[in-house]
Write a protein that holds these residues in place. Structure first.
Motif, mmCIF file in Angstrom:
data_model
loop_
_atom_site.group_PDB
_atom_site.id
_atom_site.type_symbol
_atom_site.label_atom_id
_atom_site.label_comp_id
_atom_site.label_asym_id
_atom_site.label_seq_id
_atom_site.Cartn_x
_atom_site.Cartn_y
_atom_site.Cartn_z
ATOM 1 N N LEU A 248 0.836 -1.205 0.000
ATOM 2 C CA LEU A 248 0.000 0.000 0.000
ATOM 3 C C LEU A 248 0.871 1.255 0.000
ATOM 4 O O LEU A 248 0.619 2.194 -0.768
ATOM 5 C CB LEU A 248 -0.909 -0.002 1.233
ATOM 6 C CG LEU A 248 -1.720 1.287 1.460
ATOM 7 C CD1 LEU A 248 -2.816 1.422 0.401
ATOM 8 C CD2 LEU A 248 -2.317 1.317 2.859
ATOM 9 N N ILE A 249 1.884 1.277 0.855
ATOM 10 C CA ILE A 249 2.787 2.429 0.931
ATOM 11 C C ILE A 249 3.445 2.676 -0.428
ATOM 12 O O ILE A 249 3.565 3.826 -0.889
ATOM 13 C CB ILE A 249 3.851 2.200 2.015
ATOM 14 C CG1 ILE A 249 3.207 2.157 3.413
ATOM 15 C CG2 ILE A 249 4.939 3.262 1.963
ATOM 16 C CD1 ILE A 249 2.559 3.440 3.843
ATOM 17 N N ASP A 250 3.845 1.598 -1.076
ATOM 18 C CA ASP A 250 4.504 1.732 -2.380
ATOM 19 C C ASP A 250 3.552 2.261 -3.451
ATOM 20 O O ASP A 250 3.997 2.884 -4.424
ATOM 21 C CB ASP A 250 5.065 0.376 -2.826
ATOM 22 C CG ASP A 250 6.224 -0.085 -1.951
ATOM 23 O OD1 ASP A 250 6.832 0.765 -1.267
ATOM 24 O OD2 ASP A 250 6.507 -1.307 -1.948
ATOM 25 N N ALA A 251 2.264 2.007 -3.288
ATOM 26 C CA ALA A 251 1.282 2.412 -4.292
ATOM 27 C C ALA A 251 0.839 3.865 -4.136
ATOM 28 O O ALA A 251 0.169 4.405 -5.030
ATOM 29 C CB ALA A 251 0.064 1.492 -4.231
ATOM 30 N N ILE A 254 4.353 9.822 -1.945
ATOM 31 C CA ILE A 254 5.052 9.969 -0.665
ATOM 32 C C ILE A 254 4.267 10.841 0.308
ATOM 33 O O ILE A 254 4.169 10.539 1.502
ATOM 34 C CB ILE A 254 6.461 10.553 -0.890
ATOM 35 C CG1 ILE A 254 7.322 9.569 -1.667
ATOM 36 C CG2 ILE A 254 7.120 10.894 0.452
ATOM 37 C CD1 ILE A 254 8.708 10.075 -2.000
ATOM 38 N N SER A 255 3.661 11.894 -0.190
ATOM 39 C CA SER A 255 2.914 12.802 0.691
ATOM 40 C C SER A 255 1.748 12.110 1.381
ATOM 41 O O SER A 255 1.388 12.444 2.514
ATOM 42 C CB SER A 255 2.400 14.001 -0.113
ATOM 43 O OG SER A 255 1.543 13.562 -1.164
ATOM 44 N N GLU A 256 1.142 11.143 0.700
ATOM 45 C CA GLU A 256 0.019 10.417 1.281
ATOM 46 C C GLU A 256 0.487 9.235 2.127
ATOM 47 O O GLU A 256 -0.123 8.923 3.157
ATOM 48 C CB GLU A 256 -0.916 9.934 0.170
ATOM 49 C CG GLU A 256 -1.606 11.056 -0.578
ATOM 50 C CD GLU A 256 -2.663 10.542 -1.540
ATOM 51 O OE1 GLU A 256 -3.470 9.677 -1.131
ATOM 52 O OE2 GLU A 256 -2.666 10.986 -2.697
ATOM 53 N N SER A 257 1.537 8.561 1.700
ATOM 54 C CA SER A 257 2.018 7.399 2.449
ATOM 55 C C SER A 257 2.502 7.791 3.838
ATOM 56 O O SER A 257 2.436 6.993 4.771
ATOM 57 C CB SER A 257 3.136 6.698 1.679
ATOM 58 O OG SER A 257 4.285 7.514 1.580
ATOM 59 N N ARG A 258 2.968 9.025 3.989
ATOM 60 C CA ARG A 258 3.481 9.470 5.288
ATOM 61 C C ARG A 258 2.397 9.541 6.353
ATOM 62 O O ARG A 258 2.699 9.465 7.542
ATOM 63 C CB ARG A 258 4.142 10.840 5.132
ATOM 64 C CG ARG A 258 5.511 10.781 4.451
ATOM 65 C CD ARG A 258 6.063 12.166 4.225
ATOM 66 N NE ARG A 258 7.406 12.119 3.650
ATOM 67 C CZ ARG A 258 8.035 13.173 3.161
ATOM 68 N NH1 ARG A 258 7.449 14.375 3.173
ATOM 69 N NH2 ARG A 258 9.254 13.042 2.660
ATOM 70 N N ARG A 259 1.141 9.710 5.930
ATOM 71 C CA ARG A 259 0.063 9.802 6.911
ATOM 72 C C ARG A 259 -0.555 8.448 7.235
ATOM 73 O O ARG A 259 -1.410 8.344 8.125
ATOM 74 C CB ARG A 259 -1.016 10.787 6.440
ATOM 75 C CG ARG A 259 -1.754 10.364 5.176
ATOM 76 C CD ARG A 259 -2.730 11.466 4.743
ATOM 77 N NE ARG A 259 -3.888 11.508 5.602
ATOM 78 C CZ ARG A 259 -5.080 11.009 5.276
ATOM 79 N NH1 ARG A 259 -5.257 10.404 4.100
ATOM 80 N NH2 ARG A 259 -6.100 11.111 6.100
#
Length: 427
Positions: A248-251, A254-259
């Motif tokens: 999921l993080i990879d998909a 970066i700005s969204e995966s951080r949250r």
């Protein structure tokens, strides 16, 4: 009023413990007198109803070993429960009038309980056949388990009433105990929804920027939280959640995966080697997957902390394969959270695919796809949450659970009441 004693091996904080505590609360609400007899009870590692005076809890046989030379856990558990059953039948039943013994997990004490004065009725609740819970380790292990397996089947059949927790367990019960003629009744576990409602209102009043849970202090207010609640045991399959979360993080940008956050909140007991080992294994996996900034591993959150986690989470992950029932999905659905679980075992009876959550195959990519869909679609997440809450209210309500269990107790007592009334008439 019926006098009922619950015999349970270890009053910790697992799903089996939640079931017997809820069963005791249900029967107490109907005016019955209820208490617990157990081999182990730690007031700092239990459900609060067993430590706040709601029930009398008596511990016997805790001095007996839990293992011998690092092995023979099952044999020791059987011996400890036999000791508790002896105490119940030869001491407790002579100190006071007892009507019903409610046993679960380990059936070996059932014939011993029949020695009790006035022959109380015996209800046995089968969460899952004990012989199927052990990991096969070759010929020597099978030879060791053979007499225990026979003893389990023989003693389960001696109970006056046998209950199981799901239709899935009912099928496994029939396939495992082929020599038994009787068909158990299905009594689905439930939630004490009044406690959930009260806690939810309390949390809503105190809602602030922080989570208010030890270990979650640095989670930002705008975090999107996936929650995984289960004991730190390998069979609970927490690694699946971690691998899916990595995808999921990879998909995500970066700005969204951080949250995004994944919180694994597991039951943990220092006395249990697997808990200690698996917790460390998961820590190592978190490091390997480079998820240190996004994943939290919490050990044995208390009831209040668990409520907060469920309240704050956006989605619940449930990863065990062929779980016999699983109370956690009900907790998540009642708290209006969509649940992503494996398409096997008990969750297929609690979760409605594409309605209250997703039932997925045991592949990280399938889990990750479902997680991504819920992350992106607020309306879908909200709709599934509403449907999940309604489903628990309609099919797994505490009132229905209480009614059915009380009827079972009164039904098993009818022969005794009839005999007692006849004796009074004769005198």
């Amino acid at each position: 009023m019926v006098r009922i004693v619950f015999l349970h091996p270890d009053l910790g904080i697992g799903g089996a413990e939640r079931l017997v505590v809820d069963a005791a609360l249900a029967l107490k609400s109907r005016g019955h007198e209820v208490s617990f007899l157990t081999n182990h009870h730690d007031p700092s590692h239990c459900f609060k109803e067993t430590s706040d005076g709601t029930f009398q809890v008596q511990v016997v046989g805790d001095w007996l070993p839990r293992k011998i030379f690092g092995r023979f856990y099952a044999l020791c558990a059987y011996l400890r429960m036999m000791y508790a059953a002896l105490y119940a039948s030869l001491v407790l039943s002579r100190q006071e009038h007892l009507d019903v013994f409610f046993c679960d997990q380990i059936s070996v004490g059932v014939p011993i309980l029949k020695l009790a004065k006035r022959r109380p009725k015996i209800i046995f609740y089968c969460h899952f056949p004990d012989q199927l819970l052990s990991i096969r380790e070759g010929y020597i292990k099978s030879v060791y388990r053979a007499p225990l397996n026979y003893l389990e089947e023989f003693t389960v059949g001696m109970a006056d009433v046998t209950l199981v927790n799901s239709k899935f367990t009912l099928r496994v019960f029939g396939d495992t105990f082929r020599r038994l003629d009787g068909v158990p009744d299905v009594l689905y576990p439930s939630l004490n929804t009044k406690n959930f409602d009260a806690m939810q209102a309390k949390i809503a009043q105190k809602e602030s920027i922080e989570f208010g849970v030890h270990g979650c202090e640095n989670i930002p207010r705008n975090a999107f939280v996936f929650l995984d609640i289960n004991r730190y045991e390998r069979k609970k399959n927490h690694a699946l959640a971690l691998h899916a979360f990595r995808l999921l993080i990879d998909a995500l940008p970066i700005s969204e995966s951080r949250r995004c956050r994944l919180i694994i909140a597991g039951g943990y007991d220092n006395r249990i080697v697997e808990n200690v080992e698996h917790y460390e294994e998961l820590h190592q996996l978190v490091n390997k997957l480079e998820l240190r900034e996004n994943v939290l591993l919490l050990r044995s959150p208390n009831d209040d902390e668990k409520f907060v986690l469920l309240y704050k989470a956006h989605c619940l992950l449930y990863t065990p394969d062929n779980e016999h029932f699983g109370i956690v999905p009900l907790e998540g659905m009642y708290m209006s959270k969509p649940v992503i679980a494996l398409n096997s075992g008990g969750p297929t009876e609690t979760i409605v695919n594409n309605s209250t959550g997703f039932l997925c195959e045991q592949q990280p990519t399938k889990f990750a796809d479902a997680m991504l869909q819920l992350y992106k679609d607020d309306a879908l997440r909200e709709r599934m949450g509403v449907m999940g809450h309604k489903r628990v209210q309609q099919k797994f309500s505490f009132e229905a659970f209480t009614d059915k269990l009380n009827n079972i107790v009164e039904s098993v007592m009818k022969p005794a009441w009839t005999k007692e009334n006849n004796m009074k008439k004769e005198t």
